[in-house]
Design a protein around this motif. Structure first.
Motif, PDB file in Angstrom:
ATOM      1  N   CYS A 447     -22.802  17.731  -0.482  1.00  0.00           N
ATOM      2  CA  CYS A 447     -21.578  18.494  -0.245  1.00  0.00           C
ATOM      3  C   CYS A 447     -20.730  18.598  -1.505  1.00  0.00           C
ATOM      4  O   CYS A 447     -19.711  19.292  -1.512  1.00  0.00           O
ATOM      5  N   CYS A 467     -20.770  16.911   6.460  1.00  0.00           N
ATOM      6  CA  CYS A 467     -21.952  16.798   5.606  1.00  0.00           C
ATOM      7  C   CYS A 467     -22.942  15.804   6.212  1.00  0.00           C
ATOM      8  O   CYS A 467     -22.574  14.672   6.518  1.00  0.00           O
ATOM      9  N   CYS A 470     -23.580  12.390   3.696  1.00  0.00           N
ATOM     10  CA  CYS A 470     -22.576  11.333   3.535  1.00  0.00           C
ATOM     11  C   CYS A 470     -21.744  11.143   4.801  1.00  0.00           C
ATOM     12  O   CYS A 470     -20.868  10.288   4.841  1.00  0.00           O
TER      13      CYS A 470
END
Ligand SMILES: [Zn+2]
Ligand SMILES: [Zn+2]
Length: 650
Positions: A447, A467, A470
């Motif tokens: 991201c 994302c 993460c």
């Protein structure tokens, strides 16, 4: 027509040929004998003449395409630069295209009608000494008197006709007057109106069309309205309901809430702390409700004065003095602003509040700061001991998802240093810049550090998703492995301010900022909370954090309508922040319509008596508690009533 004479035609020297649909015109010009690979200023007069005024004729041309193929046209029509603009003008319908084309024109006031748009022959027709253009320049507030004069002036056999027309005209005008738009002239361009003005004009029009069975939804219609206009607004709400319509109004204004037939209260807090219906029912029921937060403000049981208002001489600590000789509707106005106090500047829209404070005070200070001469409309300016001026508005903080509470304050910088000091970080040679998701070394590779990815789905608006790599933590795996007290830097950012205070007891620099945030009622914010999503009030207070830690003896803070969109309880928090600034020596000035704020001021300057050419004077000044004893202006009359609502013994 020619954008850049040093360019060649092929490189776009002719601005008019960059209009959509004309990009092949250089090729046609070439076919017509104009060199297109020579800078325009080196062309012969004949060639230039061809570009600007060449005949509209058909030419056979070959247009090479990007993939090497050649596209042949037998009869491409040549449009010289002027033709290109004019032809495009006559066929286009889109606003954007018109705007682009307007750049090719220069505009003058029409010499025939002098900008009145009317046929000059019509302008010789006068009613009561005014032609139609002059009558259109009257402010709406002057229309009723004008209409009455017309009636008297007309012959007897026209009285019946006049009656119909004038009654109709007055009926149409009344809602606009009720909504406080008396200062607008009738020929005022729609594009120059503020959102609030536009909303009120639409509301007035709605009333005239006499709809029935319509559900109207209004979002904070009271924003920017003087208390007297709020009364007018409520009157119009009732008329719409009487016509058989329904209204859903989202607002914080207690007089509007009190006027409702049914209240739905949502809360209790904002953001994650909100989202529930606290209570619903008639105003009478809400006033009795135990759980309602707004109830005490409807009954007047809530506390009105929540700060220590200056009791003695308000000017004991000095004053800033300003005289404006002439600026819009202000003529020879001298105002004294007491230093180290909370000052309210009040009055109707168009009364001159902004002119006095922003054009006057703010510009005078800026001129002084940059050692420029004062604006010509300022006669006299004595800043007293004030040296700095800070203007705080409620616009969002930071424009993109990368701006968070931690990055906006100094917390993020200190956190990064803290993590870089950890033995494990040193072992990997991670410097503080590794602990930033705005740097390549720290950011999640998927991201890029925003914590979200936007999915581009054809034909649909972009969809934003957390994302998957993460999970919204923004950092890459290597950085997330570095732990302080068992937490990664992303874990710390997920913490809220209130809790983080216990974590950073030994870290003076972070602790101080956290405490300021908590004092300002922002303890529930997460350190990693994206600032663009904060409410106006939250943004306003966040902007003040950097000012809260030091003495502010020589600083004047200006707040333009600081309570827009704020619940009365938020207003209490804001007043606490103001008090704290004043305790630190600051002077705080607010332009406001909010009666709660006015009541808590040390000093009040009321502009008026109304807006436009009915305004521009200081109609009341003094300590609010003194002004309400014998209220002279409309604002102070409403303020006096507000005090009574809260304190029956007053
Ligand atoms: Zn004209
Ligand atoms: Zn990511």
């Amino acid at each position: 027509m020619i954008g850049d004479e040093s360019k060649t035609i092929r490189d776009g020297a002719v601005a008019a040929w960059r209009i959509p649909g004309r990009n092949f015109m250089p090729i046609v010009a070439q076919a017509a004998g104009v060199r297109i690979d020579v800078p325009y200023n080196q062309l012969t007069d004949h060639e230039k003449e061809m570009v600007l005024h060449g005949e509209q004729k058909h030419y056979a041309i070959d247009i090479p395409s990007k993939n090497g193929r050649v596209f042949h046209m037998d009869n491409a029509l040549y449009e010289n630069a002027y033709n290109a603009v004019e032809d495009s003008m006559s066929t286009t319908k889109s606003e954007i295209a018109l705007k682009r084309l307007n750049r090719f024109y220069r505009f003058f006031t029409c010499p025939m009608c002098h900008g009145t748009r009317m046929n000059p022959n019509r302008l010789s027709q006068l009613i009561d000494g005014l032609n139609i253009a002059q009558a259109s320049q009257l402010p709406i507030g002057k229309l009723p008197a004008f209409v009455k004069r017309i009636k008297k002036w007309l012959p007897d056999n026209m009285q019946k006709l006049a009656n119909n027309l004038t009654t109709e005209l007055l009926n149409q005008t009344q809602p606009l007057l009720d909504l406080g738009l008396d200062y607008l002239t009738m020929d005022r361009a729609g594009a120059s109106l503020s959102t609030g003005e536009l909303q009120r004009i639409q509301l007035g029009r709605t009333l005239r069309t006499q709809t029935t069975g319509v559900l109207y939804v209004l979002d904070e219609p009271s924003v920017g309205l003087h208390p007297d206009n709020v009364s007018g607004l409520i009157k119009i709400f009732h008329q719409l309901v009487d016509q058989g319509n329904s209204l859903v109004v989202v607002d914080h204004e207690t007089s509007i809430i009190n006027a409702a037939d049914y209240i739905i209260e949502i809360g209790p807090g904002s953001g994650v702390n909100g989202g529930q219906v606290i209570d619903q029912g008639s105003p009478a029921q809400i006033r009795q409700s135990k759980q309602s937060l707004i109830g005490p403000f409807l009954t007047g049981k809530a506390q009105l004065i929540t700060r220590q208002v200056s009791a003695g001489d308000v000017f004991a600590k000095g004053a800033v003095r300003l005289t404006i000789n002439r600026r819009f509707n202000l003529k020879h106005v001298t105002a004294d602003f007491p230093v180290n106090r909370l000052i309210a500047v009040t009055g109707f829209s168009g009364a001159g509040k902004t002119t006095l404070v922003l054009d006057g005070l703010l510009d005078a200070f800026e001129a002084q700061l940059h050692h420029r001469s004062l604006p010509t409309y300022i006669d006299q300016f004595n800043p007293g001991k004030i040296k700095h001026i800070v203007s705080v508005d409620a616009t969002p903080v930071g424009k993109n998802a990368r701006s968070t509470v931690a990055t906006y304050t100094n917390i993020m910088d200190n956190l990064r240093k803290k993590f870089a000091q950890l033995p494990e970080a040193k072992q990997h040679h991670y410097t503080p810049s590794y602990f930033s998701y705005n740097n390549k070394q720290g950011a999640c590779p998927t991201c890029g550090g925003t914590g979200e990815i936007s999915l581009d789905i054809q034909y649909l608006p972009d969809m934003v998703e957390t994302c998957p790599t993460c999970q919204g933590k923004r950092f890459n795996q290597a950085i997330l492995k570095i732990k302080w007290q068992g937490m990664s830097i992303a874990d710390v950012l997920e913490d809220d301010v209130d809790h983080a205070i216990s974590l950073f007891q030994d870290d003076e620099s972070i602790l101080k900022t956290l405490q300021v945030l908590q004092q300002m009622g922002l303890g529930y914010l997460h350190l990693g909370e994206a600032t663009p999503s904060l409410s106006g009030g939250e943004a306003q207070r966040l902007k003040l954090t950097s000012h809260m830690k030091s003495r502010q003896n020589d600083t004047l803070f200006i707040f333009d309508e600081p309570t827009v969109g704020l619940h009365p309880l938020d207003v209490h928090v804001l007043l606490k922040v103001f008090s704290q600034l004043i305790d630190q020596g600051a002077t705080v000035l607010m332009i406001t319509h909010d009666l709660d704020l006015m009541a808590n001021g040390d000093y009040l300057i009321d502009m008026g008596p109304r807006g436009g050419d009915q305004g521009g004077r200081i109609v009341a000044k003094g300590r609010p508690q003194d002004l309400i004893k014998l209220p002279q202006s409309l604002t102070t009359k409403y303020l006096a009533k507000h005090f009574q609502n809260f304190d029956p013994q007053h």
